[in-house]
Design a protein around this motif. Structure first.
Motif, PDB file in Angstrom:
ATOM      1  N   SER A  82      -3.045 -10.897   1.289  1.00 45.56           N
ATOM      2  CA  SER A  82      -4.356 -10.400   1.702  1.00 45.56           C
ATOM      3  C   SER A  82      -4.458  -8.884   1.557  1.00 45.56           C
ATOM      4  O   SER A  82      -3.554  -8.155   1.979  1.00 45.56           O
ATOM      5  N   PRO A  83      -5.541  -8.388   0.937  1.00 48.97           N
ATOM      6  CA  PRO A  83      -6.616  -9.178   0.340  1.00 48.97           C
ATOM      7  C   PRO A  83      -6.355  -9.497  -1.134  1.00 48.97           C
ATOM      8  O   PRO A  83      -5.890  -8.636  -1.887  1.00 48.97           O
ATOM      9  N   GLN A  84      -6.653 -10.728  -1.528  1.00 49.88           N
ATOM     10  CA  GLN A  84      -6.619 -11.083  -2.945  1.00 49.88           C
ATOM     11  C   GLN A  84      -7.749 -10.338  -3.666  1.00 49.88           C
ATOM     12  O   GLN A  84      -8.840 -10.181  -3.130  1.00 49.88           O
ATOM     13  N   VAL A  85      -7.456  -9.920  -4.892  1.00 48.90           N
ATOM     14  CA  VAL A  85      -8.430  -9.132  -5.658  1.00 48.90           C
ATOM     15  C   VAL A  85      -8.793  -9.870  -6.947  1.00 48.90           C
ATOM     16  O   VAL A  85      -7.917 -10.375  -7.645  1.00 48.90           O
ATOM     17  N   GLY A  86     -10.090  -9.937  -7.243  1.00 50.60           N
ATOM     18  CA  GLY A  86     -10.559 -10.473  -8.520  1.00 50.60           C
ATOM     19  C   GLY A  86     -10.916 -11.940  -8.533  1.00 50.60           C
ATOM     20  O   GLY A  86     -11.302 -12.480  -9.571  1.00 50.60           O
ATOM     21  N   LEU A  87     -10.824 -12.613  -7.377  1.00 57.04           N
ATOM     22  CA  LEU A  87     -11.052 -14.059  -7.351  1.00 57.04           C
ATOM     23  C   LEU A  87     -12.508 -14.416  -7.651  1.00 57.04           C
ATOM     24  O   LEU A  87     -12.793 -15.468  -8.229  1.00 57.04           O
ATOM     25  N   GLU A 169       1.242  -1.929  -7.155  1.00 58.36           N
ATOM     26  CA  GLU A 169       0.326  -1.280  -6.225  1.00 58.36           C
ATOM     27  C   GLU A 169       1.139  -0.600  -5.109  1.00 58.36           C
ATOM     28  O   GLU A 169       1.829  -1.273  -4.335  1.00 58.36           O
ATOM     29  N   ALA A 170       1.050   0.728  -5.048  1.00 53.54           N
ATOM     30  CA  ALA A 170       1.910   1.503  -4.146  1.00 53.54           C
ATOM     31  C   ALA A 170       1.672   1.203  -2.670  1.00 53.54           C
ATOM     32  O   ALA A 170       2.580   1.378  -1.843  1.00 53.54           O
ATOM     33  N   SER A 171       0.477   0.741  -2.303  1.00 54.46           N
ATOM     34  CA  SER A 171       0.162   0.519  -0.892  1.00 54.46           C
ATOM     35  C   SER A 171       0.664  -0.821  -0.368  1.00 54.46           C
ATOM     36  O   SER A 171       0.547  -1.108   0.817  1.00 54.46           O
ATOM     37  N   ARG A 172       1.253  -1.644  -1.233  1.00 49.77           N
ATOM     38  CA  ARG A 172       1.718  -2.977  -0.836  1.00 49.77           C
ATOM     39  C   ARG A 172       3.231  -3.086  -1.020  1.00 49.77           C
ATOM     40  O   ARG A 172       3.841  -2.340  -1.770  1.00 49.77           O
TER      41      ARG A 172
END
Length: 341
Positions: A82-87, A169-172
């Protein structure tokens, strides 16, 4: 499979020429005869004027013959994603069982190629039967060696980490930080041969559906995870989606297929046996559309065969639109499906 794509293109072209000649000697009809609702138009297999993954008409002078294959991205489906992106850009989504009774999503992209999508996760042998019918290419983080070999042997191209578009992705936190730019993947997948895949589902219209039972809610239970849906304002809303707000998949229909599950022959790092959905043969089907459910059966002769649907009265078609497919294990394997008014 490339030869098959070229054959489809040639067949579609000949069909278009035949229809054009027939129109010259037929009754005059206005361009608006189909109505303004794009979902009112049903597609035929190989129709270059409709999208193969939705059955919807091609709009704005675009063409359903693309210079890239259907791209099927493996998307994590746990809270950690979470959150999934592009769905929301996907044409169609298939939810499949993975180890531990949880699920992963196979998101199909063809008519609308977004930018960033993720988190991207690994392949499963189950993906062969899911992807092969449309000669799709897989977008994933990699996979177990034997699984990768089987997918390669099936003629399915794989774009994994290290391919164009991938980044962390650096934030994850890993492994939920792998993303890709699908536009770059689509560019890398171009082969200079524009073609339209066959239809993924037997498309039709809402008017083609037989009477069903009231079903405004449904839950597909995979064992350790259940996906719940509610019919609201003409579409099905995923009540436990991990998608970013406003980026949820807009399901016009939910198609539940009961499937047998085997053993892929290896375990995950935690020691859990990895299941393999056997997406060939036949089984029970439930088509949820318009707040009702129509009961029937599904069949696929081989892993790469197109899906066929039937009721006791004959062929069953799916109203053109965006469809979420639930591949739920049969009862003996711990899966279940419930629905209510």
């Amino acid at each position: 499979m490339r030869d098959a794509r070229q054959l489809i293109r040639i067949t579609a072209t000949l069909t278009a020429l035949t229809l054009g000649l027939a129109a010259c000697g037929g009754d005059d009809k206005s361009e608006g005869d189909g109505g303004d609702d794009p979902k009112a138009v049903a597609s035929s297999e190989g129709d270059p004027d409709t999208w193969p993954l939705t059955g919807l008409p091609v709009q704005g002078g675009d063409s359903a013959e693309q210079d890239h294959p259907v791209l099927v991205l493996k998307l994590d489906n746990t809270e950690a994603s979470s959150p999934q992106v592009g769905l929301s850009h996907a044409d169609l989504v298939v939810e499949e069982l993975v180890e531990g009774g949880i699920t992963r999503l196979a998101a199909f992209y063809y008519s609308d190629i977004p930018g960033d999508v993720g988190p991207v996760r690994s392949l499963r042998a189950s993906d062969i039967g899911i992807v092969a019918p449309v000669d799709g290419a897989m977008v994933a983080s990699g996979g177990f060696g034997e699984t990768v070999k089987r997918i390669n042997d099936a003629g399915i191209r794989i774009f994994n980490e290290g391919s164009a578009g991938y980044y962390r992705e650096a934030s994850r936190s890993a492994p939920y930080n792998l993303f890709t730019d699908m536009k770059k993947v689509a560019k890398a997948a171009e082969d200079g041969e524009e073609a339209r895949p066959v239809d993924y589902l037997p498309w039709g219209t809402e008017g083609d559906l037989p009477d069903g039972k009231p079903a405004n809610t449904l839950t597909a239970d995979f064992g350790s995870h259940a996906t719940s849906w509610t019919f609201q304002n003409g579409t099905y809303v995923n009540q436990n989606s991990h998608a970013a707000s406003g980026d949820e998949f807009p399901a016009d229909s939910v198609l539940v297929l009961r499937v047998e599950v085997g053993d892929a022959g290896y375990t995950d790092p935690a020691g859990n046996p990895v299941p393999e959905t056997l997406f060939e043969g036949s089984g029970r089907a439930q088509l949820f559309h318009g707040g009702q459910v129509v009961e029937g059966t599904w069949s696929k002769d081989k892993l790469d065969s197109a899906l066929e649907l039937e009721t006791k009265d004959g062929k069953l078609t799916v109203p053109a639109g965006r469809v979420w497919i639930e591949l739920v294990p049969v009862d003996a394997k711990g899966g279940s499906v419930t629905f209510g008014k």
